[in-house]
Design an enzyme around this catalytic site. Sequence first.
Site, PDB file in Angstrom:
ATOM      1  N   LYS A 128      -3.035   5.533  -4.112  1.00  0.00           N
ATOM      2  CA  LYS A 128      -4.126   6.710  -3.608  1.00  0.00           C
ATOM      3  C   LYS A 128      -3.904   7.976  -4.312  1.00  0.00           C
ATOM      4  CE  LYS A 128      -4.046   4.649   0.839  1.00  0.00           C
ATOM      5  NZ  LYS A 128      -2.315   4.321   0.915  1.00  0.00           N
TER       6      LYS A 128
ATOM      7  N   ASP B  12       0.934  -1.281   0.054  1.00  0.00           N
ATOM      8  CA  ASP B  12       0.001   0.136  -0.174  1.00  0.00           C
ATOM      9  C   ASP B  12       0.701   1.284  -0.032  1.00  0.00           C
ATOM     10  OD1 ASP B  12      -3.057   1.023   1.135  1.00  0.00           O
ATOM     11  OD2 ASP B  12      -1.584   2.338   1.802  1.00  0.00           O
TER      12      ASP B  12
ATOM     13  N   TYR C 121       2.784   9.979  -0.365  1.00  0.00           N
ATOM     14  CA  TYR C 121       3.682   9.368   0.478  1.00  0.00           C
ATOM     15  C   TYR C 121       5.103   9.603  -0.383  1.00  0.00           C
ATOM     16  CZ  TYR C 121       0.051   6.441   2.449  1.00  0.00           C
ATOM     17  OH  TYR C 121      -0.756   5.967   3.220  1.00  0.00           O
TER      18      TYR C 121
ATOM     19  N   HIS D   3      -8.065   9.546  -1.584  1.00  0.00           N
ATOM     20  CA  HIS D   3      -7.400   9.304  -0.349  1.00  0.00           C
ATOM     21  C   HIS D   3      -7.872  10.193   0.884  1.00  0.00           C
ATOM     22  CE1 HIS D   3      -2.817   9.262   1.490  1.00  0.00           C
ATOM     23  NE2 HIS D   3      -3.729   8.788   2.198  1.00  0.00           N
TER      24      HIS D   3
END
Length: 284
Positions: free
Chosen positions: A75, A45, A50, A108
Amino acid sequence: MNHKIELNTLTNMPILGFGVFQVTDQKEAKQAVLDAIEQGYRLIDTAASYGNEQAVGEAIKETDVSRDELFITSKLWLDSTGYEATKQAIKDSLSLLDLEYLDLFLIHQPYGDIFGSWKAMAEAKEAGLIKAIGVSNFSIAQVTNLAEFSGIKPEVNQIEVNPFNQNVQLVDYLQDYGVKVEAWAPFAEGKNGLFTNALLQGIADSHNKSIAQVVLRWIVQRNIVPIAKSTKPERMAQNLDVLDFELTQSEMEKIAKMDTSESQFFSHEDPEMIKWMANRSVKK
């Protein structure tokens, strides 16, 4: 690890996942994913926000595990909501990950032009670029609004679930509504002394397991897919080793009493947090 839950006719999702949130160093992120896959994780994931999609992709390319055995999630961040922006964001994620398709793609956060994004994601699924589409951090009202007015129900909602914030009402609703639940921050990042909690330690000792394993087992027994994070291979292996024991009803009830019904991080209804998210861009 072959335990999976069915999302649709196209794909099944492993019951345990590995996340790379806050692993911002690219070398560390790549190594963490390589180690996680070696230990047995198949659900990886990540997210645009990120900043490590490329590192994740490099690890996927280097592993000996075939692509069709892996379940890769990314996401959509808020700076790419809306129909056209989301189409581009999907291309960008696939490019950074160097993949032909994603197994799961999530909105997200529940803000911005989610309907425009949802349309683009549905089209990407039809085109084979994504196997399943879902959301993250959506409330009961937000999930229902998106599903009922678009005619396309999210297949997953990834939300905060840990012993201190068990999200019982939301989880129950989603599962009754036919939306699978994933849990981010299953350990609450160690807040409130989770890893030294006497109740959890007692339960762990009775099963010859660790507190982390008890928490993950508690989540799995609620039919929720936990997304755990660690950069240590031995912890990764331990976090996967939770399917060979079962918590009793009494133990489940004791853990249920730990619930404070409050986020251990922040409220998604806080206007200041929404403003902050609206002004945070992750685009290069």
